[in-house]
Design an enzyme around this catalytic site. Structure first.
Site, PDB file in Angstrom:
ATOM      1  N   CYS A 144      -2.936  -8.284  -1.253  1.00  0.00           N
ATOM      2  CA  CYS A 144      -2.125  -7.109  -1.577  1.00  0.00           C
ATOM      3  C   CYS A 144      -0.936  -7.522  -2.431  1.00  0.00           C
ATOM      4  O   CYS A 144      -0.522  -8.688  -2.454  1.00  0.00           O
ATOM      5  CB  CYS A 144      -1.665  -6.409  -0.297  1.00  0.00           C
ATOM      6  SG  CYS A 144      -0.546  -7.387   0.726  1.00  0.00           S
TER       7      CYS A 144
ATOM      8  N   ALA B  87     -32.699  11.081  28.964  1.00  0.00           N
ATOM      9  CA  ALA B  87     -32.473  11.337  30.385  1.00  0.00           C
ATOM     10  C   ALA B  87     -33.648  12.157  30.913  1.00  0.00           C
ATOM     11  O   ALA B  87     -34.383  12.792  30.154  1.00  0.00           O
ATOM     12  CB  ALA B  87     -31.162  12.087  30.611  1.00  0.00           C
TER      13      ALA B  87
ATOM     14  N   GLU C  64      -4.131 -14.002   4.612  1.00  0.00           N
ATOM     15  CA  GLU C  64      -3.629 -15.042   3.730  1.00  0.00           C
ATOM     16  C   GLU C  64      -2.316 -15.619   4.251  1.00  0.00           C
ATOM     17  O   GLU C  64      -2.106 -16.844   4.222  1.00  0.00           O
ATOM     18  CB  GLU C  64      -3.399 -14.495   2.320  1.00  0.00           C
ATOM     19  CG  GLU C  64      -4.575 -13.754   1.733  1.00  0.00           C
ATOM     20  CD  GLU C  64      -4.519 -12.256   1.976  1.00  0.00           C
ATOM     21  OE1 GLU C  64      -4.685 -11.505   1.005  1.00  0.00           O
ATOM     22  OE2 GLU C  64      -4.283 -11.842   3.137  1.00  0.00           O
TER      23      GLU C  64
ATOM     24  N   CYS D  16       1.155 -10.210  -0.157  1.00  0.00           N
ATOM     25  CA  CYS D  16       0.466 -11.484   0.058  1.00  0.00           C
ATOM     26  C   CYS D  16       0.302 -12.254  -1.248  1.00  0.00           C
ATOM     27  O   CYS D  16       0.287 -13.487  -1.251  1.00  0.00           O
ATOM     28  CB  CYS D  16      -0.896 -11.246   0.697  1.00  0.00           C
ATOM     29  SG  CYS D  16      -0.791 -10.701   2.410  1.00  0.00           S
TER      30      CYS D  16
ATOM     31  N   ARG E  86     -17.540  -5.017  27.097  1.00  0.00           N
ATOM     32  CA  ARG E  86     -17.471  -6.001  28.176  1.00  0.00           C
ATOM     33  C   ARG E  86     -18.385  -7.190  27.893  1.00  0.00           C
ATOM     34  O   ARG E  86     -19.409  -7.069  27.225  1.00  0.00           O
ATOM     35  CB  ARG E  86     -17.858  -5.368  29.507  1.00  0.00           C
ATOM     36  CG  ARG E  86     -16.923  -4.258  29.950  1.00  0.00           C
ATOM     37  CD  ARG E  86     -17.234  -3.773  31.365  1.00  0.00           C
ATOM     38  NE  ARG E  86     -18.569  -3.184  31.459  1.00  0.00           N
ATOM     39  CZ  ARG E  86     -18.861  -1.924  31.146  1.00  0.00           C
ATOM     40  NH1 ARG E  86     -17.906  -1.120  30.685  1.00  0.00           N
ATOM     41  NH2 ARG E  86     -20.086  -1.469  31.269  1.00  0.00           N
TER      42      ARG E  86
END
Length: 380
Positions: A80, A167, A52, A89, A212
């Protein structure tokens, strides 16, 4: 612009903060007047301005106080009303002259808990709560999990062959899934506070655990290593990246030399009480919430995944399935769950299936243990 359209813009802002705002929730805010957006903002990293405050600052800087006075504000979470690392805020909103505020939902944190809404209304601001509430609660699910259950929201990611192996018998696992599935994993990594692995996975794969896009690193979540006996050496790639980039959940006793080496490498160690020779995961998750984490992505391996499921600490599963077949001598995606009855098996709800190249993603929320016990009782 109607309140729902404004809230969708606020949600798009909030998503930008995922994984980057903890311990604060990833909130989004939009200041608008008519169909004109005056300012947008999302939660900054800890210590920075809240959504905000940022949206109002940008609106005031660009359009001035006169245009902001009487405008509307859409924000995904109740503002808040207390002093923390930043000011309240709710006071910023009332001081700005904003006339109407549309909220996704109230903040359950004890320091707020409706007080922000009451402060706005006492100042004459019109407040409507519950705009796109389900979407906003989903956005804040990590924060809500900490407030309501005292632990972070835990996502379990598994990538296996069609017959449930991660695996070969010799340990080869790169790559079971294809490029599209791996890109989806990196997008998932980019939205969480931390990525967790067990010591077995860390020793076998030596992962870096970054998000990534192509070859570029776009996010470095906290690397969370569950290593009760400190088996992973300080030379592992997990320990690169600077001070406290890696957090280690370990036992409380022994190995002072290993502890010093890891701390010298920049790791943050959490001594967690042990249970049956392993880190007590329930206590560990409580400690992670106290340390500020709200969403954790668990990436391996099968032993850690099964332990979390047994302790009912998994909230959501993303299971990537490759059309490969490895066979019974391969390593299983899940270790033993020790189920006494089939009806007590963990079960997904709200299941979604998506194709990613030749692979398939199965995603769903874990149904609660209470529902599983009820199913078991009905089957007797």
């Amino acid at each position: 612009m109607n309140p729902e359209a404004a809230m969708r813009l606020a949600l798009s802002q909030a998503r930008r903060a995922l994984g980057r705002s903890f311990p604060n929730p990833a909130v989004g805010a939009v200041v608008y007047r008519g169909d004109r957006v005056l300012g947008r903002g999302h939660t900054s990293p800890a210590g920075g301005p809240h959504a905000e405050a940022l949206a109002l600052e940008r609106a005031l800087r660009r359009f001035g106080a006169r245009r902001v006075r009487g405008a509307s504000l859409a924000v995904t979470l109740e503002p808040c009303c207390h002093v923390g690392r930043t000011g309240p805020c709710a006071d910023l909103v009332t001081d700005s002259g904003v006339r109407r505020v549309f909220l996704g939902h109230a903040d359950p944190h004890p320091a707020v808990a409706g007080r922000g809404i009451r402060r706005l209304r006492r100042a004459g601001v019109q407040v409507e709560v519950g705009v796109l509430e389900a979407e906003c609660r989903e956005q804040h699910r990590g924060f809500l999990c900490v407030c309501q259950r005292g632990r972070p929201f835990v996502i379990l990611k598994l990538a296996s062959s069609l017959d449930g192996r991660i695996a070969t018998a010799g340990g080869e696992s790169r790559w079971i899934t294809g490029a599209s599935a791996r890109s989806a994993v990196h997008r998932l990594r980019a939205r969480v506070d931390a990525i967790a692995v067990g010591s077995g996975t860390a020793l076998a794969d030596d992962p870096e655990l970054t998000a990534r896009r192509g070859s570029r690193v776009v996010h470095r979540p906290v690397r969370l290593l569950v290593d009760s006996k400190l088996r992973v050496p300080a030379t592992a790639r997990l320990y690169r990246g600077g001070k406290q980039a890696t957090w280690v959940l370990c036992g409380r006793a022994g190995a002072p030399g290993k502890r010093r080496a890891l701390e010298k490498a920049g790791a943050r160690l959490f001594g967690i009480p042990s249970r049956r020779g392993h880190v007590d995961l329930r206590l560990a998750m409580v400690e992670m919430a106290r340390a500020g984490l709200t969403q954790i992505l668990v990436e391996g391996g099968g032993t850690l995944a099964a332990a979390l499921l047994r302790e009912e600490l998994v909230d959501e599963i993303h299971w990537f399935v490759s059309p490969k077949l490895i066979g019974g001598d391969g390593r299983p995606a899940l270790a033993a769950l020790a189920l006494p009855r089939l009806a007590q098996a963990p079960e997904l709800g709200d299941v979604r299936v998506r194709r990613l190249g030749d692979d398939v993603l199965v995603r769903g929320r874990l149904r609660g243990a209470r529902a599983a016990r009820a199913r078991a009782a009905r089957s007797r």
